[in-house]
Write a protein that holds these residues in place. Structure first.
Motif, short mmCIF file in Angstrom:
data_model
loop_
_atom_site.label_atom_id
_atom_site.label_comp_id
_atom_site.label_asym_id
_atom_site.label_seq_id
_atom_site.Cartn_x
_atom_site.Cartn_y
_atom_site.Cartn_z
N ARG A 80 -14.87 4.00 -30.95
CA ARG A 80 -14.74 3.42 -32.30
C ARG A 80 -15.83 2.38 -32.55
O ARG A 80 -16.41 2.31 -33.63
CB ARG A 80 -13.36 2.80 -32.49
N ALA A 81 -16.13 1.56 -31.54
CA ALA A 81 -17.18 0.55 -31.69
C ALA A 81 -18.53 1.20 -31.94
O ALA A 81 -19.31 0.72 -32.76
CB ALA A 81 -17.23 -0.34 -30.43
N LEU A 82 -18.80 2.29 -31.24
CA LEU A 82 -20.07 3.01 -31.46
C LEU A 82 -20.13 3.59 -32.87
O LEU A 82 -21.19 3.63 -33.48
CB LEU A 82 -20.24 4.13 -30.43
N GLN A 83 -19.00 4.04 -33.38
CA GLN A 83 -18.97 4.62 -34.73
C GLN A 83 -19.15 3.54 -35.79
O GLN A 83 -19.78 3.78 -36.81
CB GLN A 83 -17.66 5.38 -34.94
N ARG A 84 -18.64 2.33 -35.54
CA ARG A 84 -18.80 1.22 -36.49
C ARG A 84 -20.20 0.65 -36.45
O ARG A 84 -20.69 0.09 -37.42
CB ARG A 84 -17.81 0.10 -36.17
N THR A 85 -20.86 0.74 -35.29
CA THR A 85 -22.19 0.16 -35.10
C THR A 85 -23.12 1.23 -34.56
O THR A 85 -23.39 1.29 -33.36
CB THR A 85 -22.11 -1.03 -34.11
#
Length: 71
Positions: free
Chosen positions: A54-59
């Motif tokens: 999820r963090a990779l998808q947000r950033t």
């Protein structure tokens, strides 16, 4: 995935995915067979991988550029 080694160690791993579902890494945990609670560890590991994904998808800048073409 869980693997039990000949030495009595057990290891589990789960993928870190991009928004498109491409694996860009993995997290793993290993420990002694008699002490590592595989089901519990797998649940925590899956949650950790989902959080990283999820963090990779947000950033997107954190995500490595993955190409499907061979060099």
């Amino acid at each position: 995935m869980a693997v039990r080694g000949a030495t009595g160690a057990v290891g589990i791993a789960a993928p870190v995915l991009t928004a498109s579902g491409t694996a860009v890494g993995a997290l793993a945990v290993a420990g002694p067979h008699g002490r590592l609670q595989v089901v519990r560890a797998a649940s925590h590991l899956q949650a950790a991988c989902a959080a990283v994904s999820r963090a990779l998808q947000r950033t997107p800048d954190l995500s490595p550029h993955v190409s499907s073409a061979a060099p």
